[in-house]
Design a protein around this motif. Structure first.
Motif, PDB file in Angstrom:
ATOM      1  N   GLY A 166       0.992  -1.274  -0.202  1.00  0.00           N
ATOM      2  CA  GLY A 166      -0.203   0.012  -0.085  1.00  0.00           C
ATOM      3  C   GLY A 166       1.007   1.206  -0.010  1.00  0.00           C
ATOM      4  O   GLY A 166       0.224   2.146   0.484  1.00  0.00           O
ATOM      5  N   SER A 167       2.382   1.331  -0.013  1.00  0.00           N
ATOM      6  CA  SER A 167       2.989   2.249  -0.035  1.00  0.00           C
ATOM      7  C   SER A 167       2.116   3.290  -1.219  1.00  0.00           C
ATOM      8  O   SER A 167       2.955   4.501  -1.091  1.00  0.00           O
ATOM      9  CB  SER A 167       4.570   2.075  -0.838  1.00  0.00           C
ATOM     10  OG  SER A 167       4.711   1.819  -1.820  1.00  0.00           O
ATOM     11  N   ILE A 168       1.498   3.326  -2.067  1.00  0.00           N
ATOM     12  CA  ILE A 168       1.609   4.012  -3.434  1.00  0.00           C
ATOM     13  C   ILE A 168       0.215   5.346  -2.616  1.00  0.00           C
ATOM     14  O   ILE A 168       0.023   6.219  -2.996  1.00  0.00           O
ATOM     15  CB  ILE A 168       0.500   3.371  -4.398  1.00  0.00           C
ATOM     16  CG1 ILE A 168      -0.252   3.976  -5.795  1.00  0.00           C
ATOM     17  CG2 ILE A 168      -0.582   2.484  -4.353  1.00  0.00           C
ATOM     18  CD1 ILE A 168       1.175   4.343  -6.313  1.00  0.00           C
ATOM     19  N   LEU A 169      -0.173   4.640  -1.830  1.00  0.00           N
ATOM     20  CA  LEU A 169      -1.264   5.764  -0.952  1.00  0.00           C
ATOM     21  C   LEU A 169      -0.165   6.331  -0.366  1.00  0.00           C
ATOM     22  O   LEU A 169      -0.870   7.675   0.580  1.00  0.00           O
ATOM     23  CB  LEU A 169      -2.332   4.778   0.370  1.00  0.00           C
ATOM     24  CG  LEU A 169      -2.364   3.980  -0.203  1.00  0.00           C
ATOM     25  CD1 LEU A 169      -3.750   3.301   1.465  1.00  0.00           C
ATOM     26  CD2 LEU A 169      -3.570   4.897  -0.886  1.00  0.00           C
ATOM     27  N   GLY A 170       1.047   6.934  -0.592  1.00  0.00           N
ATOM     28  CA  GLY A 170       1.642   8.482  -0.293  1.00  0.00           C
ATOM     29  C   GLY A 170       3.151   7.762   0.676  1.00  0.00           C
ATOM     30  O   GLY A 170       3.951   8.674   0.515  1.00  0.00           O
ATOM     31  N   HIS A 224       1.033  -4.032   6.088  1.00  0.00           N
ATOM     32  CA  HIS A 224       0.959  -2.558   6.871  1.00  0.00           C
ATOM     33  C   HIS A 224      -0.550  -2.195   6.468  1.00  0.00           C
ATOM     34  O   HIS A 224      -1.620  -2.480   5.856  1.00  0.00           O
ATOM     35  CB  HIS A 224       1.605  -1.328   5.984  1.00  0.00           C
ATOM     36  CG  HIS A 224       1.999   0.047   6.303  1.00  0.00           C
ATOM     37  ND1 HIS A 224       1.279   1.077   6.360  1.00  0.00           N
ATOM     38  CD2 HIS A 224       3.622   0.264   6.631  1.00  0.00           C
ATOM     39  CE1 HIS A 224       1.776   1.813   6.496  1.00  0.00           C
ATOM     40  NE2 HIS A 224       3.185   1.608   6.797  1.00  0.00           N
ATOM     41  N   ASP A 225      -0.319  -1.275   7.373  1.00  0.00           N
ATOM     42  CA  ASP A 225      -2.034  -0.638   7.292  1.00  0.00           C
ATOM     43  C   ASP A 225      -2.583   0.206   6.588  1.00  0.00           C
ATOM     44  O   ASP A 225      -3.520   0.101   6.265  1.00  0.00           O
ATOM     45  CB  ASP A 225      -2.140   0.500   8.458  1.00  0.00           C
ATOM     46  CG  ASP A 225      -1.660  -0.145   9.796  1.00  0.00           C
ATOM     47  OD1 ASP A 225      -1.723  -1.238  10.917  1.00  0.00           O
ATOM     48  OD2 ASP A 225      -1.591   0.830  10.357  1.00  0.00           O
ATOM     49  N   ASP A 226      -1.098   0.638   5.672  1.00  0.00           N
ATOM     50  CA  ASP A 226      -1.697   0.909   3.861  1.00  0.00           C
ATOM     51  C   ASP A 226      -1.778   0.582   3.412  1.00  0.00           C
ATOM     52  O   ASP A 226      -3.143   1.079   2.461  1.00  0.00           O
ATOM     53  CB  ASP A 226      -0.546   1.782   3.222  1.00  0.00           C
ATOM     54  CG  ASP A 226      -0.231   3.347   4.132  1.00  0.00           C
ATOM     55  OD1 ASP A 226      -1.269   3.820   4.641  1.00  0.00           O
ATOM     56  OD2 ASP A 226       0.531   3.617   3.982  1.00  0.00           O
TER      57      ASP A 226
END
Lengths: 300, 300
Positions: free
Chosen positions: A162-166, A222-224
């Protein structure tokens, strides 16, 4: 713009002892460190690796430094100096360069890297940032992808997906953790996660001629990845398995060393996700059988 | 394309002893040479520094290597390894990369430089080639722009002007000549001509805090400058004075060393064009008076 901007840059760049001659000559003169020289280069481009309409340009500059720092950390090495090349859209070139450099200089300061030189061009195209990072490591002790042995413990730093969220814009290169582990244990192989946990781990396995038996339940999600899964309809596990740009490290070492690392002060940043086996490929155990898993991630 | 092209490249790149770990890990591991590390980076872009519709892409690759080799030669250093970054138009990316690499590998072979690593991206933009070149020089003996002394002889290699007629794509970096001069004399200051003889010499003078009294009649005008003058209506001298991308070297040294160099086996490639003086700026003598000259060239 080049001459006046270079004059500005010379003023902004702190002089560090590792660079004898920096910006402004035909080439940089760098004081050699002991050991082998480590060098890597990574380029990020507006519209491919970041979106200038949505992100601060300083973040793009920071990211360009951080992803190279991650590569150096994945070698178990220490970064010392950087060469920065910008291809700038003709319109507002100086302003863009200034903003990008804010992030580059922030990362340089944070990780004690000297800006030794670089190049600037303007053209009809999107902003592109290419950074070459130079560092050093004791001779013969770089962490290669090819060094994993059978029955190694496989560890990952941090949480993935989920790193794409920022998060991908401000990754935390695992420089400090790599330095701690270097003191504590003998790392056999390492790679940083740029294209996805399973895909990069598959590359490490292929280079080492081993496979891995995953404990899939232990993969630190990850939470993301959980947040992103709510939007995409895919599972948090799938995101952790295949999302790119985590810039966490995958490390292999003996089980005894892994136990030591996990119990150490940096242990909370580490998770064991499996062990290497002689049979190549990615596997998980279901009862007494090994079931094959497919690597997934960002293919260039 | 990245993985398959990298596999192809690994096959094409000769392994040289200076690179312990090359293409295919997170970073390259380079065996250190004695002395200080020299590093430079230069980027060339389609439509700015070459025109892909008119030139072979292999020439663009060769040029990207040669201009960096020229920078290393201008430091009196020896080039050893290179990192190559390509930003490729999406259409025909692999084909373009292959053609560019033909020229890069040709120059690498010719000058004994190992391709240690790099990066590849595809995007909506023109072909861009960024090369970082690493080399070495004995500690404290790099040829800087700032080293010229008063009453130094000022020499230039080869002939200058009119490189735009085609020579700029296949410049001959003065690697061999720099190595010979290093053995023979003590060079005080050097710069390579990328933006124009007078402009780059002005930069050297400014960095050294000296001026130059030109013997303008002695400036070695290239045949291309004469040819180009027939098209432009400017004089051959003006082209020699201000044209960029000659990639010849400007060198300063004591008059005694200059005499020695000019009489040596490489003397025919050298011309003395003046001497440094305490008064800053570019000057020529007319009778008993010094007349100021304006530096001209390619301003970024």
């Amino acid at each position: 713009m080049e001459q006046s901007f270079l004059a500005y840059l010379r003023g902004r760049c702190r002089s560090l002892p590792q660079v004898a001659v920096g910006i402004g000559d035909d080439a940089a003169v760098i004081t050699p460190d002991s050991g082998a020289l480590i060098a890597c280069t990574d380029q990020i481009i507006d519209g491919v690796d970041f979106v200038s309409a949505e992100h601060a340009l300083a973040d793009a500059g920071y990211k360009a430094m951080a992803i190279n720092l991650s590569d150096i950390a994945a070698m178990g090495a220490v970064a010392r100096s950087a060469l920065v090349t910008l291809a700038l859209p003709k319109q507002k070139a100086t302003q863009i360069a200034g903003q990008v450099y804010e992030g580059i200089l922030e990362a340089a300061e944070e990780f004690q890297v000297a800006i030794a030189g670089g190049d600037l061009s303007t053209y009809d195209g999107p902003l592109s940032i290419t950074i070459t990072l130079l560092g050093h490591v004791p001779v013969g002790s770089a962490w290669l992808r090819s060094g994993a042995k059978e029955q190694d413990a496989v560890l990952v730093t941090g949480n993935v997906g989920g790193s794409i969220l920022g998060r991908h814009l401000r990754p935390v290169p695992r420089v400090a953790l790599a330095a701690e582990l270097r003191e504590l244990v003998e790392v056999h192989a390492a790679i940083d996660i740029s294209d996805g946990l399973s895909l990069d781990l598959d590359r490490l396995c292929a280079a080492s001629g081993v496979g891995i038996e995953f404990d899939t339940a232990s993969i630190p999600i990850h939470d993301d990845a959980i947040l992103l899964a709510e939007q995409t309809g895919r599972s948090p596990f799938e995101h952790a398995w295949s999302d790119g740009e985590d810039f966490e490290l995958i490390l292999t070492m003996s089980q005894a060393d892994a136990d030591l690392a996990l119990q150490s002060s940096c242990g909370y940043e580490l998770t064991q996700i499996g062990k290497t086996i002689g049979r190549t490929g990615l596997w998980k155990r279901e009862g007494t059988k090994l079931v094959r898993l497919s690597p997934q991630g960002y293919m260039h």
